[in-house]
Motif scaffolding. Sequence first.
Motif, short mmCIF file in Angstrom:
data_model
loop_
_atom_site.label_atom_id
_atom_site.label_comp_id
_atom_site.label_asym_id
_atom_site.label_seq_id
_atom_site.Cartn_x
_atom_site.Cartn_y
_atom_site.Cartn_z
N UNK A 176 -60.37 -23.67 -3.71
CA UNK A 176 -61.12 -24.71 -4.65
C UNK A 176 -61.04 -26.09 -4.31
N UNK A 177 -60.13 -26.63 -3.46
CA UNK A 177 -60.11 -28.06 -2.98
C UNK A 177 -60.99 -28.26 -2.02
N UNK A 178 -61.03 -27.14 -0.87
CA UNK A 178 -61.52 -27.52 0.21
C UNK A 178 -63.16 -27.21 -0.09
N UNK A 179 -63.47 -26.30 -0.95
CA UNK A 179 -64.65 -25.88 -1.23
C UNK A 179 -65.31 -27.50 -2.08
N UNK A 180 -64.56 -27.97 -2.85
CA UNK A 180 -65.00 -29.17 -3.52
C UNK A 180 -65.13 -30.32 -2.15
N UNK A 181 -64.37 -30.29 -1.64
CA UNK A 181 -64.48 -31.76 -0.64
C UNK A 181 -65.48 -31.32 0.59
N UNK A 182 -65.57 -30.17 0.90
CA UNK A 182 -66.67 -29.69 1.82
C UNK A 182 -67.44 -28.84 1.48
N UNK A 183 -68.54 -29.13 0.65
CA UNK A 183 -69.58 -28.30 0.17
C UNK A 183 -70.69 -27.90 1.33
N UNK A 184 -71.00 -26.78 1.43
CA UNK A 184 -71.62 -26.41 2.40
C UNK A 184 -71.06 -25.62 3.75
N UNK A 185 -69.90 -26.23 3.79
CA UNK A 185 -69.10 -25.72 4.95
C UNK A 185 -68.38 -24.23 4.77
N UNK A 186 -68.88 -23.33 5.69
CA UNK A 186 -68.26 -21.93 5.42
C UNK A 186 -67.00 -22.07 5.38
N UNK A 187 -66.23 -21.19 4.52
CA UNK A 187 -64.85 -21.24 3.78
C UNK A 187 -64.43 -19.89 4.51
N UNK A 188 -63.25 -19.89 5.20
CA UNK A 188 -62.41 -18.51 4.96
C UNK A 188 -61.11 -18.77 4.33
N UNK A 189 -60.88 -17.69 3.57
CA UNK A 189 -59.65 -17.54 2.55
C UNK A 189 -58.76 -16.74 3.33
N UNK A 190 -57.74 -17.10 3.62
CA UNK A 190 -56.30 -16.39 4.38
C UNK A 190 -55.24 -17.17 3.68
N UNK A 191 -54.17 -16.16 4.01
CA UNK A 191 -52.83 -16.56 3.54
C UNK A 191 -52.39 -15.88 2.11
N UNK A 192 -51.73 -14.73 2.39
CA UNK A 192 -51.27 -13.85 1.45
C UNK A 192 -52.47 -12.87 0.99
N UNK A 193 -53.41 -12.76 1.51
CA UNK A 193 -54.48 -11.71 1.02
C UNK A 193 -53.66 -10.23 1.61
N UNK A 194 -53.59 -9.69 0.58
CA UNK A 194 -52.70 -8.43 0.69
C UNK A 194 -53.59 -6.98 0.19
N UNK A 195 -54.55 -7.21 -0.29
CA UNK A 195 -55.24 -5.95 -0.96
C UNK A 195 -56.74 -6.50 -1.07
N UNK A 196 -57.57 -5.42 -1.20
CA UNK A 196 -59.02 -5.72 -1.58
C UNK A 196 -59.36 -6.59 -2.61
N UNK A 197 -58.59 -6.37 -3.70
CA UNK A 197 -58.57 -7.25 -4.75
C UNK A 197 -58.41 -8.84 -4.57
#
Length: 341
Positions: free
Chosen positions: A255-276
Amino acid sequence: MTMDRGGIRIRKLRHIDVCLNEQVEYTSVTTGFERYRLPYNALTQTSLGGVDLSTRFLGAALQSPVLIGAMTGGAELSGKINRNLAEAAQKLGVGMMFGSQRIMLDNGLAAASFEVRDWAPDVLLIGNIGLAQCSASLLPKLSAALERVGADAVAVHTNPLQEAMQDNGDTDFSGSLAGLRHIVDGLDCPVMVKEVGHGIGAAAATAMRDIPIAAVDVAGAGGTSWARVEQLVRYGEVRYPELAEWGIPTTQAIREVGQALPGVPLVASGGIRSGMDAAKALAMGADMVALARPLLAPALESAGAVIDFLHGLIEEIRICLHGCGASDVTEFRGLALTEVG
């Protein structure tokens, strides 16, 4: 401070051992994904087999919005891991990040553990270097290291907490933004900035607004705590438990990076453990998801084991889109989630 290449190689092997055999995840901090629900649509007008997960990232076409996260390099065992990961990435059409290539800069022999193009000729390969090492003088060696392994882009990892916990860690981050700019301006490939598992939040994202980075990997808290890993490597125990639980949860970081850097592609990682988990991150606005430690044991076994794990995760993402009524990733991204707690 610096460490000789033999010392780095031994530490890399200890990282692998600790991540396989010790409790290295956060215990009191969660990613936050459990607080959100996807909107289930019982009248979806999609066909599961027709749900399109293909996407583009850093100029590359991918079959799904998934990256194999940064893991290891520099030792013989690391080479086996990277080859199996690369073969799986090629088979599934996903991207792959290397572990830190710092050991390559002064040790050509270490390059062998990163040379995976024979197994992954078409894969988006993302190199890796630490922000603490970045400077104008680093550029020629870094450029040569990226070219040698056939990297398409580079991730600059910023990890002040991990380095503070590390024996002989690089703890001087003064001037690091200037160092990052040197790398961005001096390389001919896209430069992504990432954390290692303690999160990039609003303050760090805002500080990068005037630097033309290609993407940000938030690498939030809630998965593997590298402050915990380094303490186990250094002391054989966790002497500073509160530091091991410090970080910005992954959902907050998105949320915070998306708001601070709109338009910059974002990778979500850190505790991704499932497809959900991955689907929730994409719905929150992430362009890609990445995971690393869940793939470590499979990568030690075989490329097939990695493929099996990732295939299951990707199919779960596909089912999530289908169940929400989205026919592709673009339609799904930005979907409103329900916060339940």
